[in-house]
Design a protein around this motif. Structure first.
Motif, PDB file in Angstrom:
ATOM      1  N   ASP A 128     -25.002 -27.721-103.502  1.00 41.33           N
ATOM      2  CA  ASP A 128     -23.761 -28.140-102.852  1.00 41.33           C
ATOM      3  C   ASP A 128     -23.398 -27.171-101.715  1.00 41.33           C
ATOM      4  OD1 ASP A 128     -21.424 -29.719-102.607  1.00 41.33           O
ATOM      5  OD2 ASP A 128     -20.291 -28.218-103.715  1.00 41.33           O
ATOM      6  N   GLU A 129     -23.519 -25.896-101.977  1.00 41.91           N
ATOM      7  CA  GLU A 129     -23.280 -24.888-100.931  1.00 41.91           C
ATOM      8  C   GLU A 129     -24.186 -25.110 -99.731  1.00 41.91           C
ATOM      9  OE1 GLU A 129     -21.391 -21.518-100.974  1.00 41.91           O
ATOM     10  OE2 GLU A 129     -20.192 -23.006-102.062  1.00 41.91           O
ATOM     11  N   HIS A 154     -23.443 -27.772 -97.297  1.00 43.47           N
ATOM     12  CA  HIS A 154     -22.344 -27.516 -96.371  1.00 43.47           C
ATOM     13  C   HIS A 154     -22.678 -26.437 -95.351  1.00 43.47           C
ATOM     14  CE1 HIS A 154     -20.166 -29.650 -99.543  1.00 43.47           C
ATOM     15  NE2 HIS A 154     -19.305 -29.951 -98.608  1.00 43.47           N
ATOM     16  N   LEU A 155     -23.667 -25.610 -95.635  1.00 52.15           N
ATOM     17  CA  LEU A 155     -23.917 -24.437 -94.779  1.00 52.15           C
ATOM     18  C   LEU A 155     -25.114 -24.593 -93.856  1.00 52.15           C
ATOM     19  CD1 LEU A 155     -23.258 -21.624 -97.406  1.00 52.15           C
ATOM     20  CD2 LEU A 155     -21.832 -22.181 -95.421  1.00 52.15           C
TER      21      LEU A 155
END
Lengths: 321, 321, 321
Positions: free
Chosen positions: B135-136, B139-140
């Motif tokens: 998930d991180e 987004h990154l």
């Protein structure tokens, strides 16, 4: 407040009267490979005192000889198993499912005049492999016929999936005409897959070797130990037999006829095991005449698997005489 | 009655014509930690001949220096990886997810001018940890970018969940912009968690150490071995390298620059491995010109993973020259 | 694009103010079996300085003495636990679920004037066994009462299902009036089930012995090691204690009062462990006065399980004084 509880998951109890239904037991102390395309070696193997002979389609046969191996094995199967003083298990090791050769191997060896006792299936890595095998069997063998299945565990992935493989094969065998009888550790392929190196005490695969024994015993399969490749070193062979035995292995793969007597001697039951087993069976006989309720021996409650184990030890002991 | 069977789960076959698509391979024989807040040590590490450098935010950095480490690492990343004769892998070891510091670490090291090659994620204990990480990343990092992921297994719970962790990370990597490349055994944290005691031959964690190798090989990850803490004892270090190598480890964590040459020498392929690999590639070349059907080498059917392994060994061998 | 992430699966944080809620800790360095039908031996055991006494209904009691054992144990429980200078854990080892005797054992020992501290449940092989046990407990013990549960892992199947067993018992304990506190390795039954042979260093069951420690630590249970059967050989006993300790075991089964002092001495924390634990607790106290944010000690972030471990070590250390 206190009710009587139904013990739905009690172990199979021993019938207090009548005969115990023990599955026909074939010891496989030595499992000898013979190249399927070599008539001379097959004839020679049939003359040996060896528990189990595997006519090989796989690693013992060169890629361009696979068809020849199938034909030769089929010819031997069509003649029928040779009569011998001591019974033996006659198997065919087919090629792995992923090789793309397995289907033809199975068709060839399962559609002749006689079935082999056992199919040895190498490089099983997942439940899906066993589903594929069950599907094949359902098309090749009649419901009323029956073969044994020996499963090779010889890659990292196979060891990851080992417990699943065992659960699946036990379930499938209820609906299909095959009976799983043993797990074999394929240590050479495993070492290659791990990039590991063989040492004298095999410490580098201790985890795998002991996990296989646990899985085998949990699902009532025989555990068959690794090949000892230095086939002229019979002392080393004996030591490795004993090492495996101490962990719970009851048989060993053999690549040379000269290894057979050492292995079959090493895997005879010990005197203490024999005494325990004979005492247990004797005690059970007496219990059947008089006893009620649970049957205990030397302070332990005895269940069906233990009775079977005792019968097998006594049978095995007779081979040493 | 006999149908032709579709082998849906055949291993990936080798194309008989054309180039083999082998994922770009970076060996990580030595994985050297450098405290992320220490500019001088980072500069020094960049000058070493070492396969993999991990700029550390975690155990090598004091609690009150975490922000400083983030800033320093970001500065180095913004400059870009230094040019060197031999390629190396540049990674950032973030703090564990459960520490509460991981998100800020990731934001800092993944939003600069250049990405590191690899994120090293400590104390992964469950599939949920990997979902959080995915998930991180979503987004990154942009879809078209890509980083490697190295996973630390260093608690009892992590070893209980190890196979699940591997399955999950392989599935997630298909949908997210990261590629799992290695498992690392965190033996010090594991020993502390078990309440176990370090001994010279590490017998007390043999189960864990061998389970990690099996999991790594089953999911095509590199297995990176424990730290040898007595950093002045280079003989002991060499012995522990060889011990790990025998089990299938192909790299080792290093806490001092002085350990690097010993480790990188120890993890070079052996002469026998090199000969096998070069012979296999040569044989494959010839097969491509003339051959049809399955490709076999020295009696074994060769599949894609084996081809990749051979290519990697040859590449690795070149590092020793 | 960057959001703040909710860390739902953060480890239980340590409260920065106030008392730590540590579950009441009973060390079980020595776990001594006493035959449940032998009043004299029970009286004698009550006079010993031993951490845990198990009044035995199972292997220590002959088949025709089972009823007698139940009656005798019930009499002792109705009197109440004897007052002693040092606290001890008083348990009852019932017969296995599959024996058919377990229900009567539980009814007898859980419906008297006082409850035992602990029920020791042998031969747990699957989650189903624990569901059966939870069902029994729900009928025998009031919601507001509470007993400890010690689980025996002693067959191949139990080791196959070990992680499932642990997960299940942790879940069940949230809804039922029992708390799992320890796993015990039943090495004799395991050896018999595997057909394995006991050797001095127990190498033949290394996989099982280390798997049990991992499972125990992953689910916050105590790991209790195998019986040393040569009860007169106290040097051998000491060595096997230390061997188990190095793997993470913190207690051992004991079959003779003479083994108790050796075992309880061997399982005291080491000086280094004590210093670490006392330092940690001291540092935490100071942190509570002034500190904000995460609490770290000697460079490591400290979480609840680690705090508990430190408290337990300090408590255990006091037993040695």
């Amino acid at each position: 407040m206190f009710r009587s509880v139904s013990l739905r998951f009690l172990r199979k109890k021993i019938p207090t009267k009548g005969k115990i239904a023990v599955r026909n037991y074939t010891p496989r102390r030595a499992l000898l490979y013979v190249p399927g395309d070599d008539k001379r070696k097959i004839h020679k193997a049939f003359g040996l005192d060896v528990d189990c002979i595997a006519l090989d389609c796989e690693d013992g046969v060169a890629a361009n000889q696979k068809a020849q191996a199938r034909t030769t094995i089929r010819e031997f199967l069509d003649i029928g198993k040779p009569k011998r003083t001591k019974a033996f298990d006659l198997g065919v090791r087919v090629n792995s499912i992923d090789s793309g050769l397995c289907h033809e191997d199975l068709v060839s060896c399962l559609t002749g005049r006689y079935l082999p006792d056992t199919v040895l299936l190498p490089k099983v890595e997942s439940s899906e492999h066993l589903l594929w095998f069950a599907d094949e069997i359902s098309h090749l063998i009649r419901r009323e016929d029956h073969i044994n299945l020996i499963i090779y565990i010889e890659s990292a992935l196979a060891f990851v999936n080992l417990f699943d493989i065992c659960r699946t094969v036990r379930q499938l065998s209820k609906r299909f005409s095959f009976e799983p009888v043993a797990l074999v550790i394929g240590s050479d392929d495993l070492l290659a897959n791990l990039g590991a190196m063989r040492t004298e005490d095999s410490k580098e695969i201790l985890y795998a070797r002991q996990k296989l024994v646990l899985a085998a015993k949990a699902y009532e399969l025989q555990a068959i130990d690794m090949v000892y490749i230095k086939y002229k070193d019979l002392d080393g062979l004996k030591q490795q037999c004993e090492e495996g035995m101490r962990m719970g292995y009851t048989g060993k793969q053999v690549i040379h006829p000269g290894q057979v007597p050492v292995v079959q001697e090493a895997f005879l039951p010990t005197k203490a095991q024999l005494e325990w087993a004979e005492g247990l069976l004797q005690s059970f006989k007496e219990h059947q005449k008089t006893g009620k309720g649970a049957f205990s021996y030397k302070g332990s409650m005895i269940d069906m698997p233990t009775m079977k184990q005792a019968e097998n030890i006594v049978k095995l002991g007779k081979l040493g005489k």
